[in-house]
Motif scaffolding. Structure first.
Motif, PDB file in Angstrom:
ATOM      1  N   PHE A  19     117.639  12.725   3.307  1.00  0.00           N
ATOM      2  CA  PHE A  19     117.185  12.074   4.542  1.00  0.00           C
ATOM      3  C   PHE A  19     115.818  12.549   5.026  1.00  0.00           C
ATOM      4  CE2 PHE A  19     121.538  10.746   4.394  1.00  0.00           C
ATOM      5  CZ  PHE A  19     121.469   9.451   4.873  1.00  0.00           C
ATOM      6  N   SER A  20     115.356  13.720   4.555  1.00  0.00           N
ATOM      7  CA  SER A  20     114.024  14.183   4.983  1.00  0.00           C
ATOM      8  C   SER A  20     112.987  13.824   3.927  1.00  0.00           C
ATOM      9  CB  SER A  20     114.031  15.693   5.181  1.00  0.00           C
ATOM     10  OG  SER A  20     114.294  16.337   3.948  1.00  0.00           O
ATOM     11  N   GLU A  21     113.473  13.433   2.723  1.00  0.00           N
ATOM     12  CA  GLU A  21     112.616  13.186   1.562  1.00  0.00           C
ATOM     13  C   GLU A  21     111.801  14.421   1.198  1.00  0.00           C
ATOM     14  OE1 GLU A  21     111.467   9.450   0.650  1.00  0.00           O
ATOM     15  OE2 GLU A  21     112.950   8.474   1.925  1.00  0.00           O
ATOM     16  N   LYS A  22     112.322  15.596   1.540  1.00  0.00           N
ATOM     17  CA  LYS A  22     111.671  16.852   1.131  1.00  0.00           C
ATOM     18  C   LYS A  22     112.418  17.401  -0.067  1.00  0.00           C
ATOM     19  CE  LYS A  22     110.239  18.509   5.667  1.00  0.00           C
ATOM     20  NZ  LYS A  22     110.572  19.441   6.745  1.00  0.00           N
ATOM     21  N   LYS A  23     111.719  18.170  -0.895  1.00  0.00           N
ATOM     22  CA  LYS A  23     112.383  18.804  -2.042  1.00  0.00           C
ATOM     23  C   LYS A  23     113.303  19.921  -1.542  1.00  0.00           C
ATOM     24  CE  LYS A  23     109.570  17.908  -6.014  1.00  0.00           C
ATOM     25  NZ  LYS A  23     108.127  17.749  -5.697  1.00  0.00           N
ATOM     26  N   ILE A  24     114.358  20.190  -2.276  1.00  0.00           N
ATOM     27  CA  ILE A  24     115.314  21.229  -1.867  1.00  0.00           C
ATOM     28  C   ILE A  24     114.626  22.602  -1.751  1.00  0.00           C
ATOM     29  CG2 ILE A  24     117.354  22.539  -2.645  1.00  0.00           C
ATOM     30  CD1 ILE A  24     118.637  19.856  -3.289  1.00  0.00           C
ATOM     31  N   GLU A  25     113.734  22.920  -2.690  1.00  0.00           N
ATOM     32  CA  GLU A  25     113.028  24.221  -2.642  1.00  0.00           C
ATOM     33  C   GLU A  25     112.235  24.354  -1.346  1.00  0.00           C
ATOM     34  OE1 GLU A  25     111.675  22.270  -6.006  1.00  0.00           O
ATOM     35  OE2 GLU A  25     113.841  22.275  -5.724  1.00  0.00           O
ATOM     36  N   GLU A  26     111.655  23.252  -0.927  1.00  0.00           N
ATOM     37  CA  GLU A  26     110.851  23.261   0.302  1.00  0.00           C
ATOM     38  C   GLU A  26     111.750  23.570   1.511  1.00  0.00           C
ATOM     39  OE1 GLU A  26     108.075  19.902   2.334  1.00  0.00           O
ATOM     40  OE2 GLU A  26     108.541  19.621   0.203  1.00  0.00           O
ATOM     41  N   ILE A  27     112.930  22.970   1.524  1.00  0.00           N
ATOM     42  CA  ILE A  27     113.869  23.193   2.632  1.00  0.00           C
ATOM     43  C   ILE A  27     114.358  24.648   2.605  1.00  0.00           C
ATOM     44  CG2 ILE A  27     115.999  22.388   3.743  1.00  0.00           C
ATOM     45  CD1 ILE A  27     115.576  19.755   2.039  1.00  0.00           C
ATOM     46  N   GLU A  28     114.647  25.133   1.417  1.00  0.00           N
ATOM     47  CA  GLU A  28     115.083  26.537   1.289  1.00  0.00           C
ATOM     48  C   GLU A  28     114.042  27.467   1.882  1.00  0.00           C
ATOM     49  OE1 GLU A  28     117.772  26.670  -2.829  1.00  0.00           O
ATOM     50  OE2 GLU A  28     115.604  26.930  -2.949  1.00  0.00           O
ATOM     51  N   LYS A  29     112.777  27.181   1.598  1.00  0.00           N
ATOM     52  CA  LYS A  29     111.689  28.022   2.104  1.00  0.00           C
ATOM     53  C   LYS A  29     111.657  27.982   3.626  1.00  0.00           C
ATOM     54  CE  LYS A  29     108.107  28.175  -1.256  1.00  0.00           C
ATOM     55  NZ  LYS A  29     106.993  27.344  -1.719  1.00  0.00           N
ATOM     56  N   GLU A  30     111.732  26.767   4.181  1.00  0.00           N
ATOM     57  CA  GLU A  30     111.695  26.610   5.640  1.00  0.00           C
ATOM     58  C   GLU A  30     112.863  27.328   6.323  1.00  0.00           C
ATOM     59  OE1 GLU A  30     109.760  22.120   5.666  1.00  0.00           O
ATOM     60  OE2 GLU A  30     111.701  22.467   6.624  1.00  0.00           O
ATOM     61  N   MET A  31     113.993  27.400   5.606  1.00  0.00           N
ATOM     62  CA  MET A  31     115.233  27.942   6.212  1.00  0.00           C
ATOM     63  C   MET A  31     115.441  29.419   5.854  1.00  0.00           C
ATOM     64  SD  MET A  31     117.206  25.559   7.701  1.00  0.00           S
ATOM     65  CE  MET A  31     116.724  23.915   8.149  1.00  0.00           C
ATOM     66  N   LYS A  32     114.435  30.012   5.258  1.00  0.00           N
ATOM     67  CA  LYS A  32     114.592  31.360   4.686  1.00  0.00           C
ATOM     68  C   LYS A  32     115.244  32.367   5.649  1.00  0.00           C
ATOM     69  CE  LYS A  32     111.808  34.656   2.163  1.00  0.00           C
ATOM     70  NZ  LYS A  32     111.547  35.577   3.264  1.00  0.00           N
ATOM     71  N   ASP A  33     114.741  32.418   6.886  1.00  0.00           N
ATOM     72  CA  ASP A  33     115.284  33.422   7.813  1.00  0.00           C
ATOM     73  C   ASP A  33     116.309  32.836   8.775  1.00  0.00           C
ATOM     74  OD1 ASP A  33     113.643  35.443   6.752  1.00  0.00           O
ATOM     75  OD2 ASP A  33     111.932  34.530   7.793  1.00  0.00           O
ATOM     76  N   LYS A  34     116.779  31.665   8.469  1.00  0.00           N
ATOM     77  CA  LYS A  34     117.703  31.003   9.405  1.00  0.00           C
ATOM     78  C   LYS A  34     119.170  31.165   8.987  1.00  0.00           C
ATOM     79  CE  LYS A  34     114.499  27.712  11.373  1.00  0.00           C
ATOM     80  NZ  LYS A  34     114.352  26.330  11.763  1.00  0.00           N
ATOM     81  N   SER A  35     120.055  30.849   9.920  1.00  0.00           N
ATOM     82  CA  SER A  35     121.499  31.004   9.660  1.00  0.00           C
ATOM     83  C   SER A  35     122.102  29.669   9.217  1.00  0.00           C
ATOM     84  CB  SER A  35     122.189  31.462  10.939  1.00  0.00           C
ATOM     85  OG  SER A  35     122.097  30.419  11.905  1.00  0.00           O
ATOM     86  N   TYR A  36     123.364  29.717   8.774  1.00  0.00           N
ATOM     87  CA  TYR A  36     124.078  28.492   8.429  1.00  0.00           C
ATOM     88  C   TYR A  36     124.118  27.557   9.643  1.00  0.00           C
ATOM     89  CZ  TYR A  36     126.088  30.518   4.103  1.00  0.00           C
ATOM     90  OH  TYR A  36     126.282  31.046   2.854  1.00  0.00           O
ATOM     91  N   LYS A  37     124.300  28.162  10.821  1.00  0.00           N
ATOM     92  CA  LYS A  37     124.389  27.344  12.045  1.00  0.00           C
ATOM     93  C   LYS A  37     123.061  26.615  12.296  1.00  0.00           C
ATOM     94  CE  LYS A  37     125.529  27.338  16.934  1.00  0.00           C
ATOM     95  NZ  LYS A  37     124.266  26.705  17.333  1.00  0.00           N
ATOM     96  N   ASP A  38     121.936  27.314  12.066  1.00  0.00           N
ATOM     97  CA  ASP A  38     120.627  26.667  12.235  1.00  0.00           C
ATOM     98  C   ASP A  38     120.497  25.469  11.288  1.00  0.00           C
ATOM     99  OD1 ASP A  38     119.857  28.597  14.089  1.00  0.00           O
ATOM    100  OD2 ASP A  38     119.009  29.908  12.529  1.00  0.00           O
ATOM    101  N   LEU A  39     120.924  25.677  10.028  1.00  0.00           N
ATOM    102  CA  LEU A  39     120.838  24.584   9.047  1.00  0.00           C
ATOM    103  C   LEU A  39     121.663  23.386   9.529  1.00  0.00           C
ATOM    104  CD1 LEU A  39     120.223  23.342   6.202  1.00  0.00           C
ATOM    105  CD2 LEU A  39     122.237  24.539   5.349  1.00  0.00           C
ATOM    106  N   LYS A  40     122.863  23.667  10.016  1.00  0.00           N
ATOM    107  CA  LYS A  40     123.729  22.586  10.494  1.00  0.00           C
ATOM    108  C   LYS A  40     123.115  21.880  11.699  1.00  0.00           C
ATOM    109  CE  LYS A  40     128.307  23.929   8.933  1.00  0.00           C
ATOM    110  NZ  LYS A  40     129.642  24.375   9.369  1.00  0.00           N
ATOM    111  N   ASP A  41     122.554  22.652  12.634  1.00  0.00           N
ATOM    112  CA  ASP A  41     121.928  22.039  13.827  1.00  0.00           C
ATOM    113  C   ASP A  41     120.763  21.133  13.416  1.00  0.00           C
ATOM    114  OD1 ASP A  41     123.687  23.250  15.483  1.00  0.00           O
ATOM    115  OD2 ASP A  41     122.340  24.867  16.127  1.00  0.00           O
TER     116      ASP A  41
END
Ligand code: AMP
Ligand code: TRP
Length: 325
Positions: free
Chosen positions: A245-267
């Motif tokens: 849905f974001s049309e971003k690559k998975i690696e890119e999302i992983e990088k953005e979420m590096k210091d975030k929690s599961y809850k942040d990802l869900k939000d």
């Protein structure tokens, strides 16, 4: 190119149907001759309610339109309004070995879940008829339909070798990301509209429902947001959905979420889905008030499909030695 695909009218269309099938259809409709079918004859092979069935079929046509299928570009129609699908299915039955039907994964799953009937077994032959009737070149579907399209290719080749060159042998088209979205409540299983409502996100869920379902989605042990299908099936599924849905690559999302929690990802995912699905919901509400307009689209679609189907069946009847009148 000639394109054919379909979705069964029973159950709610979910983000898996969208990413596996409808998303491809939208991209293909601009430059190809597309037929998108509501496959009602397939749906009646498993338990359903005849009282509400027509309404469900109509709703699915609305879903196609709300999701972005353009009736000016593509033919949208109900499978049962073109009788040639059933006729060709019967003829193809006679060149399909039973053994091939018994080994289909979906047949095995469905015959365990429901009371077995011949329709469940012959389901892929009807699907082959849908595809071959229009000399389809490309069939855009999700991963779970690959085996059925392969069977359609075998049936086409076998028919051609018995009766002479008649059918185009189609190709299956499956996307790299989104071809198999997994269940939110059991990420080792495919997201399915016949499962519990909490296990999938419908294309038309309200923002509250989306947030609730995503917050309840099963995650994995550990804290790291990393795509690892084997050890982290839950997080991997959420990352895939995010990517679709974001049309971003998975690696890119992983990088953005590096210091975030599961809850942040869900939000973040719930916000993204709310934003992306909102236009579908609005369009569906609008179309639900225009029943005659939608019926007219289906009627015109069936008329156009029928012309193609009648011509092909004349050729097929001749080839197999049946009369044509
Ligand atoms: P169905 O709901 O079985 O009528 O499927 C309609 C289309 O959606 C087919 O092309 C399927 O392959 C596709 N599809 C169904 N479930 C999923 C899923 N969980 N992920 C990706 N594609 C799917
Ligand atoms: N069997 C497909 C599914 O459940 C639906 C379907 C029926 C289909 N006929 C088809 C898909 C022809 C592609 C082409 O998803």
């Amino acid at each position: 190119m000639r394109i054919f695909s379909g979705i069964q009218p029973t159950g709610n269309i979910h983000i898996g149907n969208y990413s596996g099938a409808i998303k491809q259809w939208i991209d293909l409709q601009d430059k190809n001759e597309c037929l998108f079918c509501v496959v009602d004859l397939h749906a009646i092979t498993t338990p359903y309610d005849p009282e509400t069935f027509q309404k469900m079929c109509m709703e699915k046509a609305i879903v196609y339109l709300a999701a972005g299928i353009d009736p000016e570009k593509a033919i949208i129609f109900l499978q049962s309004s073109v009788k040639e699908h059933s006729e060709l299915c019967w003829l193809l039955n006679t060149v399909t070995p039973l053994g091939e039907l018994y080994r289909m994964t979906q047949y095995k799953e469905k015959s365990q879940k429901h009371k077995e009937n011949a329709g469940i077994l012959n389901y892929p032959v009807l699907m082959a008829a849908d595809i071959l009737l229009y000399d389809t070149e490309v069939v855009p579907v999700g991963e779970d339909q690959k085996q059925h399209v392969e069977l359609a290719k075998d049936i086409a080749r076998r028919f051609n070798s018995y009766f002479g060159e008649t059918f185009t042998v189609p190709k299956v088209q499956i996307l790299k990301t989104g071809a198999r979205v997994m269940s939110l409540s059991d990420p080792t299983k495919k997201m399915s509209k016949s499962d519990d409502e909490d296990s999938y996100i419908s294309l038309f869920d309200s923002p509250e429902k989306i947030r609730k379902k995503i917050s309840r989605a099963v995650t994995d042990t550990g804290k790291e947001i990393k795509y690892d299908k084997k050890n982290k099936p839950g997080i991997s599924n959420l990352l895939s959905i995010y990517s679709i849905f974001s049309e971003k690559k998975i690696e890119e999302i992983e990088k953005e979420m590096k210091d975030k929690s599961y809850k942040d990802l869900k939000d973040d995912l719930a916000s993204l889905l709310t934003e992306k699905l909102e236009p579908f919901r609005r369009k569906k509400e609008e179309l639900s008030k225009r029943e005659i307009y939608v019926q007219e689209i289906l009627k015109k679609g069936a008329e156009r499909a029928r012309v193609m189907a009648e011509e092909k069946m004349e050729e097929v009847r001749k080839k197999v030695g049946l009369q044509n009148n």
